[in-house]
Write an enzyme that holds these catalytic residues in place. Structure first.
Site, PDB file in Angstrom:
ATOM      1  N   TRP A   3      -6.606  -2.468  -5.784  1.00 27.83           N
ATOM      2  CA  TRP A   3      -5.171  -2.641  -5.545  1.00 27.83           C
ATOM      3  C   TRP A   3      -4.899  -2.329  -4.082  1.00 27.83           C
ATOM      4  O   TRP A   3      -5.103  -1.211  -3.622  1.00 27.83           O
ATOM      5  CB  TRP A   3      -4.352  -1.691  -6.426  1.00 27.83           C
ATOM      6  CG  TRP A   3      -2.885  -1.863  -6.208  1.00 27.83           C
ATOM      7  CD1 TRP A   3      -2.063  -1.087  -5.432  1.00 27.83           C
ATOM      8  CD2 TRP A   3      -2.059  -2.899  -6.746  1.00 27.83           C
ATOM      9  NE1 TRP A   3      -0.783  -1.585  -5.455  1.00 27.83           N
ATOM     10  CE2 TRP A   3      -0.751  -2.687  -6.260  1.00 27.83           C
ATOM     11  CE3 TRP A   3      -2.316  -3.985  -7.597  1.00 27.83           C
ATOM     12  CZ2 TRP A   3       0.305  -3.540  -6.600  1.00 27.83           C
ATOM     13  CZ3 TRP A   3      -1.265  -4.810  -7.924  1.00 27.83           C
ATOM     14  CH2 TRP A   3       0.039  -4.581  -7.435  1.00 27.83           C
ATOM     15  N   GLU A  12     -11.283   0.164  -1.864  1.00 26.22           N
ATOM     16  CA  GLU A  12     -10.824   1.547  -2.015  1.00 26.22           C
ATOM     17  C   GLU A  12     -12.080   2.395  -2.242  1.00 26.22           C
ATOM     18  O   GLU A  12     -12.893   2.030  -3.094  1.00 26.22           O
ATOM     19  CB  GLU A  12      -9.950   1.695  -3.259  1.00 26.22           C
ATOM     20  CG  GLU A  12      -8.648   0.976  -3.246  1.00 26.22           C
ATOM     21  CD  GLU A  12      -8.105   0.860  -4.682  1.00 26.22           C
ATOM     22  OE1 GLU A  12      -7.591   1.852  -5.207  1.00 26.22           O
ATOM     23  OE2 GLU A  12      -8.199  -0.226  -5.256  1.00 26.22           O
ATOM     24  N   ASP A  35      -9.749   1.150   2.422  1.00 20.11           N
ATOM     25  CA  ASP A  35      -8.328   1.409   2.148  1.00 20.11           C
ATOM     26  C   ASP A  35      -8.234   2.823   1.564  1.00 20.11           C
ATOM     27  O   ASP A  35      -8.459   3.028   0.377  1.00 20.11           O
ATOM     28  CB  ASP A  35      -7.814   0.359   1.163  1.00 20.11           C
ATOM     29  CG  ASP A  35      -6.389   0.632   0.698  1.00 20.11           C
ATOM     30  OD1 ASP A  35      -5.788   1.623   1.160  1.00 20.11           O
ATOM     31  OD2 ASP A  35      -5.888  -0.152  -0.133  1.00 20.11           O
ATOM     32  N   GLN A  39      -5.030   6.525  -0.889  1.00 16.90           N
ATOM     33  CA  GLN A  39      -4.927   7.695  -1.774  1.00 16.90           C
ATOM     34  C   GLN A  39      -5.936   8.781  -1.455  1.00 16.90           C
ATOM     35  O   GLN A  39      -5.733   9.941  -1.817  1.00 16.90           O
ATOM     36  CB  GLN A  39      -5.119   7.234  -3.225  1.00 16.90           C
ATOM     37  CG  GLN A  39      -4.087   6.217  -3.660  1.00 16.90           C
ATOM     38  CD  GLN A  39      -4.063   6.010  -5.161  1.00 16.90           C
ATOM     39  OE1 GLN A  39      -4.647   6.762  -5.925  1.00 16.90           O
ATOM     40  NE2 GLN A  39      -3.358   4.979  -5.595  1.00 16.90           N
ATOM     41  N   LYS A  98      -0.155   6.366   1.899  1.00 18.94           N
ATOM     42  CA  LYS A  98       0.558   7.299   1.021  1.00 18.94           C
ATOM     43  C   LYS A  98       0.439   8.767   1.427  1.00 18.94           C
ATOM     44  O   LYS A  98       1.440   9.469   1.578  1.00 18.94           O
ATOM     45  CB  LYS A  98      -0.014   7.190  -0.386  1.00 18.94           C
ATOM     46  CG  LYS A  98       0.209   5.865  -1.074  1.00 18.94           C
ATOM     47  CD  LYS A  98      -0.562   5.841  -2.381  1.00 18.94           C
ATOM     48  CE  LYS A  98      -0.480   4.521  -3.095  1.00 18.94           C
ATOM     49  NZ  LYS A  98       0.750   4.308  -3.850  1.00 18.94           N
ATOM     50  N   ARG A 146      -4.573   8.809 -15.031  1.00 17.88           N
ATOM     51  CA  ARG A 146      -4.825   9.100 -13.618  1.00 17.88           C
ATOM     52  C   ARG A 146      -4.130  10.420 -13.318  1.00 17.88           C
ATOM     53  O   ARG A 146      -2.913  10.515 -13.453  1.00 17.88           O
ATOM     54  CB  ARG A 146      -4.280   7.954 -12.781  1.00 17.88           C
ATOM     55  CG  ARG A 146      -4.515   8.112 -11.318  1.00 17.88           C
ATOM     56  CD  ARG A 146      -4.298   6.823 -10.608  1.00 17.88           C
ATOM     57  NE  ARG A 146      -2.908   6.378 -10.614  1.00 17.88           N
ATOM     58  CZ  ARG A 146      -2.439   5.390  -9.876  1.00 17.88           C
ATOM     59  NH1 ARG A 146      -3.263   4.733  -9.085  1.00 17.88           N
ATOM     60  NH2 ARG A 146      -1.175   5.036  -9.914  1.00 17.88           N
TER      61      ARG A 146
HETATM   62  C1  LIG Z   1      -5.315   2.019  -2.706  1.00 13.55           C
HETATM   63  C2  LIG Z   1      -3.958   1.440  -2.428  1.00 13.55           C
HETATM   64  N1  LIG Z   1      -3.801   0.654  -1.359  1.00 13.55           N
HETATM   65  C3  LIG Z   1      -2.616   0.109  -1.064  1.00 13.55           C
HETATM   66  C4  LIG Z   1      -1.520   0.335  -1.859  1.00 13.55           C
HETATM   67  C5  LIG Z   1      -0.217  -0.303  -1.512  1.00 13.55           C
HETATM   68  O1  LIG Z   1       0.571   0.633  -0.899  1.00 13.55           O
HETATM   69  P1  LIG Z   1       2.163   0.400  -0.826  1.00 13.55           P
HETATM   70  O2  LIG Z   1       2.636   0.418  -2.222  1.00 13.55           O
HETATM   71  O3  LIG Z   1       2.632   1.561  -0.013  1.00 13.55           O
HETATM   72  O4  LIG Z   1       2.357  -0.891  -0.138  1.00 13.55           O
HETATM   73  C6  LIG Z   1      -1.631   1.144  -2.963  1.00 13.55           C
HETATM   74  C7  LIG Z   1      -0.440   1.402  -3.796  1.00 13.55           C
HETATM   75  O5  LIG Z   1      -0.446   1.893  -4.873  1.00 13.55           O
HETATM   76  C8  LIG Z   1      -2.882   1.731  -3.271  1.00 13.55           C
HETATM   77  O6  LIG Z   1      -3.045   2.501  -4.330  1.00 13.55           O
END
Ligand SMILES: Cc1ncc(COP(=O)(O)O)c(C=O)c1O
Length: 434
Positions: free
Chosen positions: A134, A206, A239, A242, A268, A402
């Protein structure tokens, strides 16, 4: 007033896939959120996985006040002093040679910027992501997000590919059980090589696949993925929306996995709840894309208010030793969840790093058939008992709680949360048994 506002929410707000709670919410402090009836709920999701230093930490409030006295927002071409200060500070948190930051607002934006950088630098356009990932909802990041929400919005960006994720508990290529040997990556990249037009730009991932069910890849996964990316002339983009800034007990997950990506996106956990994100890369890549005319000009690029908050968040993580706290409290939480697994057959797997944990619910441990009904019931019951908890539901992959509370959570609060989980699970199992 409360009922009027509840009616207003129904009347005037677009429903965007949000969970439905019985009441609206009014405030948040530390690990507690309060609804419009004054009921306090323990927050095991740090808001939307952002509030690592706790909701409304005094340092964040002070930074917002300070920005209110100095500058909240400027012309995008003007670099505020506080942004230069955050750039220097962030470089110290990043693995060398990552040091140059572009300050944005959301995680999705930071990934859009990362992909634009990778495309301009390599001259390619093909992007590979992992199953269950995601990265955001914009066109670029959304094209490489596979956890959910793809259907109904028309074509994605051409040149986006998916490879199977390294899920040792639920191997997507039905090859391993409990220990991933990397076959998923080899198979996935072979398929990509067949399909590729030879114009690769990036592999984006991620470090711990979160929305896809808290999937922790093997230790050598990212070193191998980077090698494979470079073989194909592609960059590795991590990415760390988190995982960066203490969530898993390290400055970054890159440090945890012993890899340095070519570009890192953070979001975040940098703003602690205020919209702040950054895309960070090396001098070399920054110089190259600058020469090629890189632009990413938004209304809120380099805004001073979020930057002031980012500085406060990083300073607080250092001052309160929150990376060590994540390790210590994470071990405590894991032990308590392992005990819960001993008690409840329905818990198939407990996994994660630091204070980022996943608990997978199954119908039985041998077949590992996901128990989505139990997941939904338990989450609802948790909320009734005073715990806000997030269940990741992927029909084909699993029902995974989670658990990612603020790093400032107390052990008493962790105990309270796990006791509620225990109770909610027992109540839900009883209900299902009729
Ligand atoms: C790993 C990851 N990257 C990117 C995003 C997207 O971030 P945003 O919702 O701030 O655009 C999320 C959102 O949940 C995320 O969990």
């Amino acid at each position: 007033m409360t009922d009027d506002l509840k009616a207003a929410a129904q009347e005037y707000l677009v429903r965007y896939g949000s969970d439905s709670f019985p009441n609206l919410f009014t405030s948040a402090k530390g690990s507690i959120v309060t609804d419009s009836t004054g009921r306090e709920v323990l927050d095991f999701t740090s808001g939307q996985m952002c509030a690592t230093i706790g909701h409304n930490h005094p340092a964040i409030v002070a930074a917002i006040e300070d920005a209110g006295k100095k500058a909240v927002h400027l012309f995008s071409g003007m670099i505020p002093e506080v942004v230069a200060e955050l750039g220097a500070k962030l470089a110290g948190w990043m693995p060398a040679p990552l040091k140059k930051s572009l300050f944005l607002n959301t995680g999705g934006e930071s990934n859009e910027a990362a992909l634009r950088m990778a495309k301009l630098h390599t001259g390619g356009h093909e992007v590979i992501a992992l199953g269950g990932s995601w990265h955001g909802t914009g066109a670029g990041a959304g094209s490489v997000s596979y956890a959910s929400d793809r259907k109904g919005y028309g074509p994605t960006i051409p040149g986006t590919y998916v490879i199977p994720e390294p899920n040792a508990y639920r191997c997507p290529i039905e090859h391993c059980r409990d220990a991933c040997d990397g076959a998923c990556m080899r198979v996935g990249l072979n398929m990509f090589d067949m399909a590729s037009r030879g114009e690769g730009a990036a592999i984006i991932a991620e470090p711990i696949i979160s929305a896809g069910g808290i999937i922790v890849p093997p230790d050598d996964y990212f070193v191998n993925l980077k090698r494979e990316a470079h073989k194909r002339g592609m960059l590795l983009v991590l990415d760390e929306a988190q995982t960066a800034f203490g969530r898993i007990g390290k400055k970054t997950a890159a440090e945890h996995f012993g890899v340095v990506p070519d570009i890192m996106a953070v979001s975040k956990t940098l703003g602690g709840g205020v919209p702040l994100a950054a895309t960070v890369t090396s001098d070399e890549i920054e110089a190259d894309i600058h020469d090629k005319g890189f632009t990413f000009y938004t209304s809120h690029v380099s805004d001073p208010l979020p930057a002031a908050v980012g500085l406060a968040v990083l300073a607080t993580i250092e001052a309160e030793d929150l990376m060590a706290a994540a390790v210590e409290k994470g071990a405590y939480l894991r032990a308590r969840l392992n005990d819960l697994q001993q008690k409840h057959e329905a818990i198939g797997d407990v996994r994660g790093e630091g204070l980022m944990m996943g608990v997978e619910l199954v119908k039985d441990r041998e077949s590992r058939q996901p128990d989505h009904e139990l997941g939904a019931l338990t989450t609802e019951r948790c909320f009734e008992l005073g715990l806000s908890m997030n269940i990741r539901r992927r029909p084909e992959r699993g029902a995974v709680w989670r658990i990612a509370p603020p790093l400032t959570i107390t052990k008493a609060e962790l105990d309270q949360g796990v006791d509620i989980l225990d109770q909610a699970l027992s109540d839900s199992l009883n209900k299902l048994a009729g």
